[in-house]
Design an enzyme around this catalytic site. Structure first.
Site, PDB file in Angstrom:
ATOM      1  NE  ARG A   1      -1.830  -3.173   3.873  1.00 20.65           N
ATOM      2  CZ  ARG A   1      -1.931  -4.282   3.148  1.00 20.65           C
ATOM      3  NH1 ARG A   1      -3.030  -5.009   3.190  1.00 20.65           N
ATOM      4  NH2 ARG A   1      -0.933  -4.663   2.379  1.00 20.65           N
ATOM      5  CB  CYS A   2       1.267   2.573   3.416  1.00 18.46           C
ATOM      6  SG  CYS A   2       1.631   4.195   4.085  1.00 18.46           S
ATOM      7  N   PRO A   3       0.036   2.865   0.339  1.00 23.97           N
ATOM      8  CG  PRO A   3       0.491   3.556  -1.850  1.00 23.97           C
ATOM      9  CD  PRO A   3       0.096   2.355  -1.031  1.00 23.97           C
TER      10      PRO A   3
END
Ligand SMILES: Cc1ncc(COP(=O)(O)O)c(C=O)c1O
Lengths: 397, 82
Positions: free
Chosen positions: B22-24
């Site tokens: 998942r970002c970041p």
């Protein structure tokens, strides 16, 4: 213990900092005038304004007065204004009704890439039912591509154009009058979502349909405005219903409508002074965040912007973690980061602008926001960001 | 912003597999790895979090690195400039 501690001089408020609410763009705290009007209208505005007895006549008077006051503030005719159950319903009605009213001219909806999700979801429904939507991009500051807009509205089969007057996510104010002129040249009605402007700054001219939301100006939640100017082709997209000139179905929450109207008048009267007070605070946040927090991107147009709203993104941070950390220190803000949305998608607004979407924070001020609130936020933010970066092991990247 | 696979694929020396992250996290992985590689190196970041499509080009702009484009994967090619 006697006089060891002079208890009367120590208030809890001195020990525990009071929470600082910085999310007016979602919902401003209830304006005192709204509270007063709401309580009064609960007493004598509960009856159905369409009935033919004394209590109903009182309710009818209240509704008529609310409509007149609101219309006057917006400089429109009372019969052009309908109250709706929310800003979202108003936006749905504006888009779908504007398209329905002009279906003989074509099935194309032109809209900016940074509309509120209420407008985009209405556009999706239009497309799912065989219509067409043309999206016009914005630049890195979130400003509409006017050439692209002018070309799009002049295209074949355009029934309606939709433009958010000012971005609820980044605060950039759009060139509404120029966009409206392009629509006039093309003979296309313009719908403007003015939810973040009404009650705060004057709404630019040139539109045919306008919507707003009372909770943005300090009115109660659950009241929206839908204005359809005379001569605009608009047809209700809802099942037939006679309320509100047939523009929005169902019985209104009259006490809330009365409170919305009273607080709009009060907010509009103070709007210029409030904008002059809040805008320098936003300037200060823009400057100090950029200077004091490393690896941060302050987004949105620094000049053509709303007076009360500022957005920035902190590199390498999870937006949700940042929101929770700020909340623990007493700051309520919102975020367009993907991990804070139910869809797990980044904000379409930040995406359209091509700016960093993670670690995103939106701060929005209201009549109760003080310089001290902003100073405390600015004093604590750098440490909060530094702590989270240290925990995530991303310092110095 | 899609470029053909060919020329860029020939140049890249490094693949960062951030699929499922998942970002970041993909941006963090890129920020960790790129400075360790010689200037001119092309890194291909594989990342399926939709936010990577926004954040990897934005990171390149903020950090003065070159974003070369997106390929199916989704894969994002970045060249170290400095
Ligand atoms: C620009 C804009 N349009 C529409 C809405 C929807 O209004 P409401 O929350 O009353 O449904 C909002 C607020 O969420 C908004 O900021």
């Amino acid at each position: 213990m006697g006089d060891l501690v002079r208890t009367e001089t120590i208030a809890w408020a001195d020990v525990i900092p009071s929470p600082v609410y910085l999310d007016a763009a979602t919902a401003a705290p209830l304006h005192p005038v709204a509270r007063q009007a709401l309580l009064a209208a609960l007493e004598d505005g509960w009856a159905d304004p369409d009935r033919l007895y004394t209590q109903a006549r009182r309710a009818r008077q209240l509704l008529d007065a609310a409509r007149e006051a609101t219309a006057e503030t917006l400089a429109v005719r009372p019969d052009e204004l309908s109250f709706t159950a929310s800003g979202t319903t108003a936006a749905h009605g504006a888009v779908l009704g504007g398209l329905a009213g002009r279906r003989r001219s074509g099935g194309v909806l032109v809209h900016s890439a940074i509309e509120h999700s209420a407008v985009l979801h209405a556009a999706e429904q239009h497309v799912a039912r065989g219509g067409t939507a043309v999206e016009v991009p914005v630049d890195r500051l979130g400003r509409l591509d006017l050439d692209g807009w002018s070309a799009a509205v002049a295209g074949p089969g355009v029934a309606l154009a939709a433009l958010i007057a000012a971005s609820h996510e980044v605060g950039t104010v759009q060139p509404v009058e120029a966009a409206a002129a392009a629509c006039t040249d093309a003979g296309v009605p313009l719908y403007v979502d003015a939810a973040q402007m009404v009650g705060r700054v004057p709404v630019p001219a040139g539109w045919s349909v306008l919507t707003a939301s009372a909770r943005k100006w300090g009115g109660p939640p659950g009241v929206g405005l839908l204005v359809v100017r005379k001569g605009t082709r608009w047809e209700s997209p809802w099942p037939a219903d006679e309320h509100e000139s047939g523009r929005t179905p169902g019985t209104l929450n009259l006490p809330a409508v009365v409170a919305a109207a009273a607080s709009l008048r009060a907010a509009a009267a103070d709007a210029a002074a409030e904008a002059a007070r809040l805008s320098p605070l936003v300037d200060r946040i823009r400057a100090r965040v950029a200077a004091d927090v490393p690896d941060v991107e302050v987004v949105g147009d620094p000049e053509h912007r709303l007076p009360h709203l500022v957005t920035f993104s902190c590199l390498y941070l999870d937006g949700e973690a940042l929101l929770h950390a700020l909340d623990r220190r007493g700051f309520a803000v919102s975020s367009g980061s993907s991990c804070t949305s139910s869809t797990l998608r980044p904000s379409h607004v930040l995406e359209a602008m091509g700016v960093l979407s993670h670690g995103n924070v939106r701060v929005s001020l209201h009549a109760g926001s003080t310089e001290a609130d902003v100073a405390r936020f600015l004093a604590e933010l750098p440490g909060i960001v530094a702590d989270l970066r240290a925990q995530a092991g991303v310092v110095g990247l | 912003m899609t470029t053909p696979d060919g020329p860029v694929a020939d140049e890249h020396h490094e693949i960062l597999d951030c699929l499922g992250q998942r970002c970041p996290l993909p941006v963090i992985a890129l920020a960790r790895r790129l400075p360790e590689l010689p200037v001119g190196t092309v890194v291909r970041v594989l990342a399926d979090d939709p936010a990577a499509a926004v954040d990897i080009p934005a990171w390149c702009r903020l950090r003065g690195q070159e974003f070369l484009g997106t390929s199916p994967g989704p894969a994002y090619d970045v060249r170290r400039l400095s």
